[in-house]
Design an enzyme around this catalytic site. Sequence first.
Site, short mmCIF file in Angstrom:
data_model
loop_
_atom_site.label_atom_id
_atom_site.label_comp_id
_atom_site.label_asym_id
_atom_site.label_seq_id
_atom_site.Cartn_x
_atom_site.Cartn_y
_atom_site.Cartn_z
CB SER A 5 -0.95 -0.04 1.21
OG SER A 5 -1.91 1.01 1.12
CB THR A 6 1.24 4.14 2.29
OG1 THR A 6 -0.17 4.31 2.40
CG2 THR A 6 1.92 5.50 2.26
CG HIS A 55 -4.19 -0.89 -0.98
ND1 HIS A 55 -3.94 -0.80 0.37
CD2 HIS A 55 -4.75 -2.10 -1.18
CE1 HIS A 55 -4.35 -1.92 0.96
NE2 HIS A 55 -4.84 -2.73 0.04
CG MET A 74 -2.38 3.28 7.47
SD MET A 74 -2.95 5.00 7.25
CE MET A 74 -1.40 5.88 7.38
CG ASP A 105 -5.59 -5.68 2.29
OD1 ASP A 105 -6.09 -6.78 2.56
OD2 ASP A 105 -5.62 -5.16 1.16
#
Length: 375
Positions: A187-188, A214, A305, A308
């Site tokens: 993600s991030t 993401h 973050m 998941d």
Amino acid sequence: MAPAANKKFRVLIVDDSAFMRKVLEAIFNGDDQLQVAGHAKDGREAVALAESLKPDIITMDINMPHMDGLQATAQIMTTNPRPIVIVSSESKEGAASTLKALELGAIEFVAKPSSGIDLDMQSVKEELLRKVRMAAKVRVVRTASRLALSVQGTNGNPAPAKLSAPARTAPVVPADQRFPVVVLGASTGGPATVMRLAPGFTRDFPAAVFLVQHMPATFTTQYAAQLAEFTSIRVKEAENNETVQPGTLYICPGAQHLRVTPTGRIQLDSTSGRINGYLPNIDVTMETVAAYAGAMSIGVVLTGMGNDGANGAKAIKSAGGMVLAQDEATSVIFGMPAEAIKLAVVDQVLAIDDVYAAIEKRVIGICKASPVGAK
């Protein structure tokens, strides 16, 4: 790191539009956690002010004179790293540039509304504030990727267009035969992290690799094309109902969930919406890969973050597969790896530069025990 009581995060705004700088300043100064420390109208000023002002966070436009936002991001992230949030267009060209900035180490992005007027910027105000506050707290990692070196070497001009490479083919394996399957979840901070991991994968890598990042739907086709320039494995955006094959890195399309069926076909889902808050959902892919590949599955939980990937990692571990997690020191945000570690399902916690070697070792071990193509 959170600011001390009454101390606000200091923001450097970089945009060639005086009007946009004014709009952004009003938004940030109206927030109780942020304060504008300075403005830059091009990349050269941004690099200089990043050094002199040492802001907690930088918002960066892409298209600017003298030095664009890509070059400024590359220089800042290699010499004086600061959290950077890209605030730019979401057009096709804008998506390509934003992706490059994320691969260079920018933390997040916010798409400017097409007209860029004050009223429209108010429509993304909450998203902008949330991402800027979050980015101000993250660990920044100095980058020195081939992409950064190539961007810095353009001297303010776009890099020459590359000729299209010949389409890469993957070894074809009958659908009833098994091979290792790797799922990378991020993600991030993911695009820059994957840029350090992907070059390890070879053209004849004897496993299928899925990357679930993401990312918005408008970005993933371009992401696949850009990533293909930095790795020799075949890279493609996953397509519904295609048969999973080794020697291929599949990018999960944005805004869709990706499942692998028991017969080894890709199933894309654009109708379920967010699952547990995530779209795409990493758990969904890992859980179905665990069911399909069993002990031949490998889950890798990278920077991001939230949580998941944790339940998906648990499914892979329960199926006899292997789970790796990126360590805190090299993660932009340690949330997702930490959640997987809490479930006691992670076999190894590794620095990002050690992750590929661990994947390769496991894949080679699986292939020796059960050669690719064996039923």
